[in-house]
Design an enzyme around this catalytic site. Structure first.
Site, PDB file in Angstrom:
ATOM      1  CB  CYS A   1      -7.115  -7.371   1.716  1.00  0.00           C
ATOM      2  SG  CYS A   1      -5.825  -6.426   1.353  1.00  0.00           S
TER       3      CYS A   1
ATOM      4  CB  VAL B   1      -1.217  -0.040   1.318  1.00  0.00           C
ATOM      5  CG1 VAL B   1      -1.760   1.342   1.381  1.00  0.00           C
ATOM      6  CG2 VAL B   1      -1.974  -1.161   1.242  1.00  0.00           C
TER       7      VAL B   1
ATOM      8  CG  PHE C   1     -14.761  -9.651  -7.056  1.00  0.00           C
ATOM      9  CD1 PHE C   1     -13.979  -8.839  -8.012  1.00  0.00           C
ATOM     10  CD2 PHE C   1     -14.026 -10.005  -5.829  1.00  0.00           C
ATOM     11  CE1 PHE C   1     -12.775  -8.258  -7.884  1.00  0.00           C
ATOM     12  CE2 PHE C   1     -12.590  -9.546  -5.852  1.00  0.00           C
ATOM     13  CZ  PHE C   1     -12.073  -8.738  -6.590  1.00  0.00           C
TER      14      PHE C   1
HETATM   15  C1  UGA Z   1      -8.889  -6.748  -2.220  1.00  0.00           C
HETATM   16  C2  UGA Z   1      -9.770  -5.911  -2.873  1.00  0.00           C
HETATM   17  O1  UGA Z   1     -10.181  -6.139  -4.126  1.00  0.00           O
HETATM   18  C3  UGA Z   1      -9.238  -4.469  -2.807  1.00  0.00           C
HETATM   19  O2  UGA Z   1     -10.260  -3.435  -3.704  1.00  0.00           O
HETATM   20  C4  UGA Z   1      -8.637  -3.968  -1.578  1.00  0.00           C
HETATM   21  O3  UGA Z   1      -7.988  -2.563  -1.850  1.00  0.00           O
HETATM   22  C5  UGA Z   1      -7.644  -4.891  -1.195  1.00  0.00           C
HETATM   23  O4  UGA Z   1      -8.158  -6.051  -1.041  1.00  0.00           O
HETATM   24  C6  UGA Z   1      -7.175  -4.507   0.160  1.00  0.00           C
HETATM   25  O5  UGA Z   1      -7.859  -4.433   1.208  1.00  0.00           O
HETATM   26  O6  UGA Z   1      -5.852  -3.896   0.589  1.00  0.00           O
HETATM   27  P1  UGA Z   1      -6.672  -8.230  -3.114  1.00  0.00           P
HETATM   28  O7  UGA Z   1      -6.636  -8.864  -1.729  1.00  0.00           O
HETATM   29  O8  UGA Z   1      -5.384  -7.675  -3.727  1.00  0.00           O
HETATM   30  O9  UGA Z   1      -7.657  -6.906  -3.072  1.00  0.00           O
HETATM   31  O10 UGA Z   1      -7.251  -9.130  -4.226  1.00  0.00           O
HETATM   32  P2  UGA Z   1      -8.653  -9.688  -4.961  1.00  0.00           P
HETATM   33  O11 UGA Z   1      -8.477  -9.341  -6.187  1.00  0.00           O
HETATM   34  O12 UGA Z   1      -9.690  -8.691  -4.288  1.00  0.00           O
HETATM   35  O13 UGA Z   1      -8.664 -10.934  -4.772  1.00  0.00           O
HETATM   36  C7  UGA Z   1      -8.930 -11.622  -3.302  1.00  0.00           C
HETATM   37  C8  UGA Z   1      -9.048 -13.065  -3.280  1.00  0.00           C
HETATM   38  O14 UGA Z   1     -10.330 -13.321  -3.996  1.00  0.00           O
HETATM   39  C9  UGA Z   1      -8.174 -13.627  -4.048  1.00  0.00           C
HETATM   40  O15 UGA Z   1      -7.863 -14.817  -3.495  1.00  0.00           O
HETATM   41  C10 UGA Z   1      -8.962 -14.350  -5.516  1.00  0.00           C
HETATM   42  O16 UGA Z   1      -8.416 -15.373  -5.831  1.00  0.00           O
HETATM   43  C11 UGA Z   1     -10.256 -14.520  -4.968  1.00  0.00           C
HETATM   44  N1  UGA Z   1     -11.392 -14.216  -5.819  1.00  0.00           N
HETATM   45  C12 UGA Z   1     -11.539 -12.966  -6.426  1.00  0.00           C
HETATM   46  C13 UGA Z   1     -12.128 -15.367  -6.124  1.00  0.00           C
HETATM   47  O17 UGA Z   1     -11.885 -16.294  -5.588  1.00  0.00           O
HETATM   48  N2  UGA Z   1     -13.197 -14.960  -7.089  1.00  0.00           N
HETATM   49  C14 UGA Z   1     -13.284 -13.955  -7.517  1.00  0.00           C
HETATM   50  O18 UGA Z   1     -14.185 -13.829  -8.445  1.00  0.00           O
HETATM   51  C15 UGA Z   1     -12.463 -12.669  -7.155  1.00  0.00           C
END
Ligand code: UGA
Length: 444
Positions: free
Chosen positions: A260, A12, A249
């Site tokens: 996160c 961040v 998502f």
């Molecule tokens: C998340 C949020 O998307 C950001 O907006 C936020 O700023 C960030 O947390 C934070 O709080 O700092 P991030 O953890 O980088 O971002 O990753 P994501 O892309 O959100 O994915 C999170 C998890 O969900 C991953 O394990 C991903 O594989 C999973 N996921 C995501 C799914 O299983 N299905 C989906 O459709 C999307």
């Protein structure tokens, strides 16, 4: 142009510092971790984040970004960002010791006209707590103001998210302080949500908890698809095209990990319970998510029988594609479950092997240099992380390396028909299992 100090050069802090410099501000990023600071000072980037390196390089070359371990940079700063870690404790509460520590050091140095911006994800009320530290350090005098400005960057696409945010949220109890922060982002064309500090803090948790809820919901529907013979991709698309629902998502698989979602949902549950609010909804989100890796292993056993002595090629170690971060990675949970059942695991990740090796210390895993190497002599291959590279693997080359002929897609990333053309069976999540003639031969 403002003088900005960013405390913390993690994901961040580093992206925030680089991006504020790109907007034309003069930024000093203060980092106390010696190794990380050395890397940054020598022109490196301590994390894998696509597109970040050139922005940092340019900002440093333009004299707009510098790295230091000296908190005295706060003297003369207009705005100080706190972007330090806020790790979870066992009970789901948030460890705020790094915030407290930084706040005390900033309080001793910041000008009364300064603004302290909390970028770290912090429980509601933390802004008040930091404000109290500032006021206690400067009794009977005007003091700097604390503003909440949560970040919504996703690892892997952080640069894009910083440049093209859906919104900027600014929570300030003193309008002048909110104005100063809003002016920093004047170069962005996006909606700015101005609100109170506490509301802003809660916005961050609300967004992450809702996205996590969508994922557990998609996984629940995927289980229904498996039992009812429906196709989850079509179901989520058909439902999601309703603008009130939305399509993003909604991808089922092994569930959400990372630094996160698990932490923020746990924190919100903890805060809710402390306030006497029933948090059953979010507790279910967590329990659905927690069951997924084990359920996936059971699905593998249905196909393969006992996993003891089986060789499994695991593609992916990071918690998602395009990052080297393995925190709360479902891929690692999957590997642990496979090894516990006596499987031999050959694993590959384009960026996260170093971090995974550390995390899986003591667990018997062979780390490979390529996806095809991980697949060599494997009875089955599993996709555990959604790296797009895996979708581009030539199925014929994959099949020629494997001993078995089945691919388990824990991220619904691969094209079942393409695999079938190479004689490979396909098992996804909430998708129809595709069996090839080769399978029938194998079974026979
Ligand atoms: C998340 C949020 O998307 C950001 O907006 C936020 O700023 C960030 O947390 C934070 O709080 O700092 P991030 O953890 O980088 O971002 O990753 P994501 O892309 O959100 O994915 C999170 C998890 O969900 C991953 O394990 C991903 O594989 C999973 N996921 C995501 C799914 O299983 N299905 C989906 O459709 C999307």
């Amino acid at each position: 142009m403002s003088n900005v100090v960013v405390i913390g050069a993690g994901y961040v802090g580093l992206v925030t510092a680089a991006f504020l410099a790109e907007l034309g501000h003069c930024v000093t990023c203060v980092e106390r971790h010696e190794g990380r600071l050395e890397t940054l000072k020598s022109g490196g980037i301590p994390i894998h984040e696509p597109g970040l390196q050139p922005i940092v390089e340019k900002a440093v070359a333009d004299g707009l970004l510098a790295f230091s371990d000296d908190m005295d940079a706060v003297y003369g700063a207009d705005v100080v960002y706190l972007a330090v870690g806020t790790p979870p404790r066992e009970d789901g509460s948030t460890d705020l010791s790094q915030i407290d520590d930084a706040a005390a050091q900033v309080a001793a140095r910041i000008a009364p006209t300064g603004v302290v911006v909390i970028k770290s994800t912090v429980p509601v009320g933390t802004g008040d707590r930091v404000q109290a530290v500032l006021e206690a350090a400067n009794p009977n005098e005007p003091t700097a103001a604390v503003v909440s400005n949560p970040e919504f960057l996703r690892e892997g696409t952080a640069v894009y998210d910083a440049r093209f945010p859906d919104r900027v949220v600014i929570g300030a109890n003193e309008p002048w302080a909110g104005d100063i922060v809003e002016a920093l982002y004047a170069g962005l064309r996006t909606r700015v949500v101005r609100t109170t500090r506490r509301s802003s803090e809660l916005i961050k948790y609300t967004a992450n908890a809702f996205l996590a809820t969508r994922i557990s919901f998609a996984n629940t529907i995927a289980q229904l698809c498996d039992t009812k013979g429906a196709v989850v991709d079509d179901v989520m698309l058909g439902a999601g095209l309703d603008k009130r629902v939305g399509t993003s998502f909604f991808v089922p698989g092994l569930g959400f990990g990372g630094s996160c979602f698990p932490k923020d949902v746990a924190s919100l549950i903890h805060e809710g319970r402390e306030s006497g609010i029933g948090m059953d909804l979010l507790e279910s989100v967590v329990s659905v998510n927690d069951q997924l890796p084990r359920a996936f292993v059971r699905r593998m056993e249905e196909e393969l029988g006992s996993l003891r002595g089986r060789t499994i090629g695991v593609l992916g170690l990071a918690f998602k594609g395009d990052t080297d971060d393995v925190r709360e990675s479902r891929a690692l949970l999957l590997i642990e479950a496979l090894v516990a059942r006596g499987a031999t695991v050959r694993a590959y990740d384009p960026e996260a092997t170093k971090n995974a090796r550390r995390e899986l210390d003591g667990i018997d895993v062979t780390f490979c240099r390529s996806a095809l190497s991980a697949a060599t002599d494997a009875d089955a291959v599993v996709v555990a992380t959604d790296w797009q590279d895996f979708a581009r693997i030539d199925p014929h080359r994959l099949a020629s390396r494997m001993r078995g002929d089945i691919v388990f897609d824990g991220r619904n990333l691969l094209d079942a028909d393409a695999l079938a053309s190479a004689g490979l069976d396909y098992v996804g999540v909430g998708r129809p299992t595709v069996r090839t003639d080769a399978t029938f031969r194998r079974v026979a």
